[in-house]
Motif scaffolding. Sequence first.
Motif, short mmCIF file in Angstrom:
data_model
loop_
_atom_site.label_atom_id
_atom_site.label_comp_id
_atom_site.label_asym_id
_atom_site.label_seq_id
_atom_site.Cartn_x
_atom_site.Cartn_y
_atom_site.Cartn_z
N UNK A 83 0.81 -1.22 0.00
CA UNK A 83 0.00 0.00 0.00
C UNK A 83 0.85 1.27 0.00
N UNK A 84 2.05 1.18 0.59
CA UNK A 84 2.86 2.39 0.76
C UNK A 84 4.16 2.36 -0.04
N UNK A 85 4.24 1.49 -1.04
CA UNK A 85 5.38 1.46 -1.97
C UNK A 85 6.70 1.41 -1.18
N UNK A 86 6.79 0.44 -0.29
CA UNK A 86 7.96 0.31 0.58
C UNK A 86 9.04 -0.53 -0.11
N UNK A 87 10.26 -0.01 -0.13
CA UNK A 87 11.37 -0.71 -0.76
C UNK A 87 12.19 -1.52 0.22
N UNK A 88 12.11 -1.18 1.51
CA UNK A 88 12.90 -1.93 2.48
C UNK A 88 12.51 -1.60 3.90
N UNK A 334 13.40 11.72 9.52
CA UNK A 334 12.25 11.45 8.66
C UNK A 334 12.44 12.17 7.33
N UNK A 335 12.23 11.44 6.22
CA UNK A 335 12.37 12.03 4.90
C UNK A 335 11.09 11.94 4.10
N UNK A 336 10.92 12.87 3.18
CA UNK A 336 9.75 12.84 2.32
C UNK A 336 9.70 11.54 1.51
N UNK A 337 8.52 11.23 1.02
CA UNK A 337 8.26 10.02 0.25
C UNK A 337 8.46 8.74 1.08
N UNK A 338 8.42 8.87 2.42
CA UNK A 338 8.32 7.68 3.26
C UNK A 338 9.55 7.19 3.97
N UNK A 365 -0.50 9.04 5.08
CA UNK A 365 0.69 8.19 4.93
C UNK A 365 1.55 8.24 6.19
N UNK A 366 1.72 9.44 6.75
CA UNK A 366 2.53 9.58 7.95
C UNK A 366 1.88 8.85 9.13
N UNK A 367 0.57 8.89 9.20
CA UNK A 367 -0.14 8.18 10.27
C UNK A 367 0.08 6.68 10.15
N UNK A 368 0.06 6.17 8.93
CA UNK A 368 0.29 4.73 8.73
C UNK A 368 1.74 4.35 9.04
N UNK A 369 2.68 5.25 8.73
CA UNK A 369 4.08 4.96 9.08
C UNK A 369 4.25 4.89 10.60
N UNK A 370 3.60 5.82 11.31
CA UNK A 370 3.63 5.77 12.77
C UNK A 370 2.97 4.49 13.29
N UNK A 371 1.91 4.04 12.60
CA UNK A 371 1.23 2.80 13.00
C UNK A 371 2.15 1.60 12.78
N UNK A 372 3.00 1.66 11.76
CA UNK A 372 3.96 0.59 11.54
C UNK A 372 4.96 0.53 12.70
N UNK A 373 5.46 1.69 13.14
CA UNK A 373 6.37 1.71 14.28
C UNK A 373 5.69 1.11 15.51
#
Length: 382
Positions: A83-88, A334-338, A365-373
């Motif tokens: 969903x968030x185009x994560x590369x790693x 924290x950097x742009x684009x995830x 998107x930022x909320x979901x990144x925080x949810x991942x943490x």
Amino acid sequence: MRLSPRRATVFAVLLLAACATPHARRTDVLFWNQGEREAAFRAMETRYASNVVRHGTAHPLPPGDPLRPRFDDGRSLDDYMREHHVAGIMVLQDGRVRLERYGLGATPDTRWTSFSVAKSFTSTLVGAALRDGSIHGLDDKVTRYIPELATGAYRDVTVRQLLTMTSGVRWNEDYADPRSDVARMYEGEREPGVPLLVTYMAKLPREFAPGERWVYKTGETDLVGILVERATGRTLADYLSDKVWKPYGMAADARWLKDDVDGTEAGGSGVSATLADYARMGQFLLDGGVAAGRHVLADGWIDDATRRHADIGVPGRGYGYQWWTYDDGSYAGIGIFGQLLHVDPKRRLVIVQLAAWPVATDDAQAKDRAAFVQAVIRALGE
């Protein structure tokens, strides 16, 4: 082969046109489409000039017990990455790899751009320059190191205020606006011997008194980078290699983007490294800034740099010396684009995410990144 006069004229015109092609603008990255992002983020040095950050003998990252993030909405890690185009993604605890996953065709050898995670790298180099005595103190005026700013709004700004983005100088960081400062800071007429970025920043007007208010400004971290270069007499890439990349044991060379005319590196963005080496950078900080048995940073630097110095208007969060801070003692680049480098001393935890979000920054998107943490922390049973 001999060309006819007409063909020679055409050839000359084409040659001149090729030579007149403008330099690639580093801020064009803000407006690439999704395909361009995913291709270029792994190969920024093929698009822009850069310096090499030389690596050392690899600091080992042994495997730990596998960890499975527990999202509160029941989704899987695969769902999140897709969903968030994560590369790693990499998670270290106690220096051991508890999670390592790749997407978008990335591999352990892929260098991925960090965007503003680089700000935290630049801040770390300030800590090294303080220990070396190259920078005398954080309450020095910025003009001690960059005298070209003496006649403008930065004339009374200190190094500390630059690090905390509390200079009071007016700035627009709207990534979607092609007329914003962040989109135009590498444009304008060049002055001989002066970095283009300095020329741009020197003309900005004052909005608040120095130290009065926090406003996020990528251009100011570029100034911090120039300050480090001036103070040490070294490029950022060379200084990072000497202080951290080689002695701590990063396993691969990194790249640091630079202006292709004046050679100035972008302190606020532009580092590309492998997933594991970003994680090693976090572990270096958890290890107290010690590399090859030597303290690299000024005494107390990590604690000072990673605590709240500025109020950003968000409960539970603040801004340190180019680090985002949290009230639980954790901190993040924290950097742009995830992009994310999250360090949690209490849990002895490092979390890295590399991505190519469809937009530079977005609340959802930022909320979901925080949810991942939080999903990682939840999986620790805490």
